[in-house]
Design a protein around this motif. Structure first.
Motif, PDB file in Angstrom:
ATOM      1  N   ILE A  92      33.585  34.750  47.624  1.00  0.00           N
ATOM      2  CA  ILE A  92      33.600  36.134  47.170  1.00  0.00           C
ATOM      3  C   ILE A  92      34.352  37.015  48.158  1.00  0.00           C
ATOM      4  CG2 ILE A  92      32.139  38.136  46.694  1.00  0.00           C
ATOM      5  CD1 ILE A  92      30.007  36.190  45.678  1.00  0.00           C
ATOM      6  N   ALA A  93      34.127  36.764  49.468  1.00  0.00           N
ATOM      7  CA  ALA A  93      34.802  37.562  50.492  1.00  0.00           C
ATOM      8  C   ALA A  93      36.303  37.273  50.521  1.00  0.00           C
ATOM      9  CB  ALA A  93      34.184  37.275  51.859  1.00  0.00           C
ATOM     10  N   PHE A  94      36.687  36.027  50.213  1.00  0.00           N
ATOM     11  CA  PHE A  94      38.094  35.626  50.266  1.00  0.00           C
ATOM     12  C   PHE A  94      38.869  36.075  49.027  1.00  0.00           C
ATOM     13  CE2 PHE A  94      41.081  32.338  48.730  1.00  0.00           C
ATOM     14  CZ  PHE A  94      42.061  32.440  49.715  1.00  0.00           C
ATOM     15  N   ARG A  95      38.188  36.266  47.906  1.00  0.00           N
ATOM     16  CA  ARG A  95      38.841  36.479  46.619  1.00  0.00           C
ATOM     17  C   ARG A  95      39.838  37.641  46.599  1.00  0.00           C
ATOM     18  NH1 ARG A  95      34.583  36.241  42.905  1.00  0.00           N
ATOM     19  NH2 ARG A  95      35.089  34.049  42.584  1.00  0.00           N
ATOM     20  N   PRO A  96      39.570  38.789  47.224  1.00  0.00           N
ATOM     21  CA  PRO A  96      40.553  39.879  47.124  1.00  0.00           C
ATOM     22  C   PRO A  96      41.928  39.540  47.677  1.00  0.00           C
ATOM     23  CG  PRO A  96      38.438  40.723  47.865  1.00  0.00           C
ATOM     24  CD  PRO A  96      38.330  39.236  47.880  1.00  0.00           C
ATOM     25  N   LEU A  97      42.008  38.596  48.609  1.00  0.00           N
ATOM     26  CA  LEU A  97      43.302  38.277  49.222  1.00  0.00           C
ATOM     27  C   LEU A  97      44.286  37.672  48.231  1.00  0.00           C
ATOM     28  CD1 LEU A  97      42.093  36.958  52.705  1.00  0.00           C
ATOM     29  CD2 LEU A  97      42.860  39.262  52.070  1.00  0.00           C
ATOM     30  N   PRO A  98      43.926  36.605  47.516  1.00  0.00           N
ATOM     31  CA  PRO A  98      44.886  36.080  46.528  1.00  0.00           C
ATOM     32  C   PRO A  98      45.060  36.972  45.314  1.00  0.00           C
ATOM     33  CG  PRO A  98      42.846  34.813  46.465  1.00  0.00           C
ATOM     34  CD  PRO A  98      42.757  35.698  47.662  1.00  0.00           C
ATOM     35  N   ILE A  99      44.043  37.772  44.987  1.00  0.00           N
ATOM     36  CA  ILE A  99      44.159  38.636  43.818  1.00  0.00           C
ATOM     37  C   ILE A  99      45.279  39.645  43.990  1.00  0.00           C
ATOM     38  CG2 ILE A  99      42.990  40.495  42.549  1.00  0.00           C
ATOM     39  CD1 ILE A  99      40.446  38.947  42.725  1.00  0.00           C
ATOM     40  N   ILE A 100      45.484  40.119  45.216  1.00  0.00           N
ATOM     41  CA  ILE A 100      46.522  41.123  45.449  1.00  0.00           C
ATOM     42  C   ILE A 100      47.911  40.544  45.212  1.00  0.00           C
ATOM     43  CG2 ILE A 100      46.869  40.645  47.896  1.00  0.00           C
ATOM     44  CD1 ILE A 100      46.767  44.118  46.254  1.00  0.00           C
ATOM     45  N   LEU A 101      48.041  39.207  45.191  1.00  0.00           N
ATOM     46  CA  LEU A 101      49.337  38.572  44.958  1.00  0.00           C
ATOM     47  C   LEU A 101      49.722  38.584  43.486  1.00  0.00           C
ATOM     48  CD1 LEU A 101      48.976  35.444  47.288  1.00  0.00           C
ATOM     49  CD2 LEU A 101      50.081  37.623  47.797  1.00  0.00           C
ATOM     50  N   LEU A 102      48.768  38.832  42.602  1.00  0.00           N
ATOM     51  CA  LEU A 102      49.081  38.887  41.178  1.00  0.00           C
ATOM     52  C   LEU A 102      49.945  40.115  40.899  1.00  0.00           C
ATOM     53  CD1 LEU A 102      45.572  38.022  39.730  1.00  0.00           C
ATOM     54  CD2 LEU A 102      47.566  36.532  39.772  1.00  0.00           C
ATOM     55  N   PRO A 103      51.109  39.954  40.282  1.00  0.00           N
ATOM     56  CA  PRO A 103      51.998  41.112  40.058  1.00  0.00           C
ATOM     57  C   PRO A 103      51.342  42.287  39.358  1.00  0.00           C
ATOM     58  CG  PRO A 103      53.168  39.065  39.619  1.00  0.00           C
ATOM     59  CD  PRO A 103      51.732  38.685  39.843  1.00  0.00           C
ATOM     60  N   PRO A 104      50.551  42.091  38.284  1.00  0.00           N
ATOM     61  CA  PRO A 104      49.927  43.258  37.663  1.00  0.00           C
ATOM     62  C   PRO A 104      48.965  43.992  38.593  1.00  0.00           C
ATOM     63  CG  PRO A 104      49.874  41.374  36.171  1.00  0.00           C
ATOM     64  CD  PRO A 104      50.280  40.854  37.514  1.00  0.00           C
ATOM     65  N   VAL A 105      48.205  43.231  39.411  1.00  0.00           N
ATOM     66  CA  VAL A 105      47.264  43.862  40.325  1.00  0.00           C
ATOM     67  C   VAL A 105      48.003  44.573  41.452  1.00  0.00           C
ATOM     68  CG1 VAL A 105      45.351  43.462  41.928  1.00  0.00           C
ATOM     69  CG2 VAL A 105      45.454  42.202  39.769  1.00  0.00           C
ATOM     70  N   VAL A 251      40.161  45.534  45.495  1.00  0.00           N
ATOM     71  CA  VAL A 251      41.568  45.391  45.849  1.00  0.00           C
ATOM     72  C   VAL A 251      42.317  46.675  45.544  1.00  0.00           C
ATOM     73  CG1 VAL A 251      43.704  44.198  45.243  1.00  0.00           C
ATOM     74  CG2 VAL A 251      41.612  42.893  45.583  1.00  0.00           C
ATOM     75  N   LEU A 252      42.098  47.223  44.347  1.00  0.00           N
ATOM     76  CA  LEU A 252      42.802  48.450  43.956  1.00  0.00           C
ATOM     77  C   LEU A 252      42.465  49.602  44.894  1.00  0.00           C
ATOM     78  CD1 LEU A 252      42.338  48.346  40.074  1.00  0.00           C
ATOM     79  CD2 LEU A 252      44.389  47.767  41.373  1.00  0.00           C
ATOM     80  N   THR A 253      41.167  49.798  45.147  1.00  0.00           N
ATOM     81  CA  THR A 253      40.751  50.918  45.976  1.00  0.00           C
ATOM     82  C   THR A 253      41.079  50.685  47.437  1.00  0.00           C
ATOM     83  OG1 THR A 253      38.942  51.335  44.428  1.00  0.00           O
ATOM     84  CG2 THR A 253      38.810  52.390  46.578  1.00  0.00           C
TER      85      THR A 253
END
Length: 328
Positions: A92-105, A251-253
């Motif tokens: 859960i703590a690691f998840r925001p890191l790869p999510i930011i690599l998604l182009p839409p995010v 990630v957004l905030t």
């Protein structure tokens, strides 16, 4: 207050407001997270894991034998020590890191930050601009922000309704099937008007026009922040593959606070001192237009981008467990 009181009084007032808000939040915003048992989930979505599946997510319906009773106010206020998911805390703590690599995010994070960052820029430069160019006293500079209040009040009634109307209209044309990208055309207004608010403010101050011109820029910026909200739903072209989860909004905030708002507020005054109001705010207007215009390729190729990036190895490490999936 700035006329008759000192800066200490203002900080005391802010501390009191924050304390009152904290108490209000504690008693009126209880934890709503729910421990999902996959065997007892009424309906959940399954992502399209192969090209053979249809474009519409499949919905599985099973009977719910026991619906838990609604908690009382006292129970909702109690601290919950049970785990809300079977996922590892490290995942859960690691998840925001790869999510930011998604182009839409990534685009959502930057575009989300632009709307907030523009208002931060206006607030950072307003005291100097209005005092030096227009000779405003401190209390008069404070009155400038009445325009932002009016802008918010006029924009709030149309905020979510406009993007809902855009998405609902596209959904009806698509046979009742909704796609995340259907909200993106609402960004077209912000794509033009956000740069317009920067130009009104920057060029108005640079050419020493009537003070109403830069104030109209402040008004337009805040009206847009309510009218064309770029957060959450609008910035959700990644949702079908990864589900809705707190980490995505973190990630957004977090990205907006760490990279956009901080950098803009930290460097804007040296930038204005070097290039002037026309040069600095003209460049910001061009940058914001270019970033927000990315809604067009995301609208056209968004589904393909989501499917392709969902298969990235680093993103697969952040996939949701089924007990965290709440669907569309």
């Amino acid at each position: 207050m700035s006329i008759s009181e000192t800066w200490r009084t203002f900080n005391y007032l802010c501390a009191a407001v924050v304390l009152a808000t904290t108490v209000l939040i504690f008693f009126t915003m209880p934890e709503t997270a729910y421990q999902r048992d996959i065997d007892e989930t009424e309906e959940r979505t399954t992502s399209d894991k192969s090209e053979k599946l249809s474009d519409v997510s499949q919905v599985e319906r099973v009977e719910v034998p026991n619906t838990p009773p609604k908690k009382s106010f006292t129970q909702r206020m109690a601290f919950n020590r049970s785990s809300l998911t079977h996922e590892s805390i490290w995942k859960i703590a690691f998840r925001p890191l790869p999510i930011i690599l998604l182009p839409p995010v990534l685009w959502s994070t930057v575009s989300f930050g632009i709307g907030i960052g523009i208002f931060v820029i206006l607030g950072t430069t307003a005291a100097t601009a209005f005092s030096e160019v227009y000779g405003f006293a401190v209390w008069q500079v404070g009155c400038v922000w009445i325009s932002s209040i009016v802008g918010n009040l006029l924009g709030i009634p149309l905020g979510g309704y406009f993007s809902d109307w855009v998405a609902n209209r596209a959904t009806a044309k698509n046979g009742g099937v909704r796609e995340p990208e259907m909200r993106l055309p609402a960004v077209s207004i912000a794509m033009v008007a956000y740069p317009g608010s920067l130009l009104l403010y920057g060029l108005g101050v640079h050419f020493k026009t009537h003070w109403i011109v830069p104030i109209l820029g402040v008004f337009l910026c805040k009206k847009l922040s309510s009218l064309c909200v770029l957060e959450e739903e609008l910035a959700d072209p990644a949702n079908n593959s990864l589900g809705r989860d707190f980490q995505k909004f973190s990630v957004l905030t977090g990205g907006r606070l760490a990279f956009i708002t901080f950098l803009m507020s930290f460097y804007v005054n040296p930038w204005v001192a070097r290039d002037g109001y026309a040069g600095a705010f003209g460049a910001m207007a061009g940058f914001s237009f270019a970033i927000l215009a990315f809604w067009i390729p995301l609208y056209i190729w968004g589904k393909q981008i989501r499917r392709a990036t969902f298969k990235w190895r680093v993103v697969q490490m952040a996939h949701w467990d089924a007990d965290r999936e709440t669907g569309e």
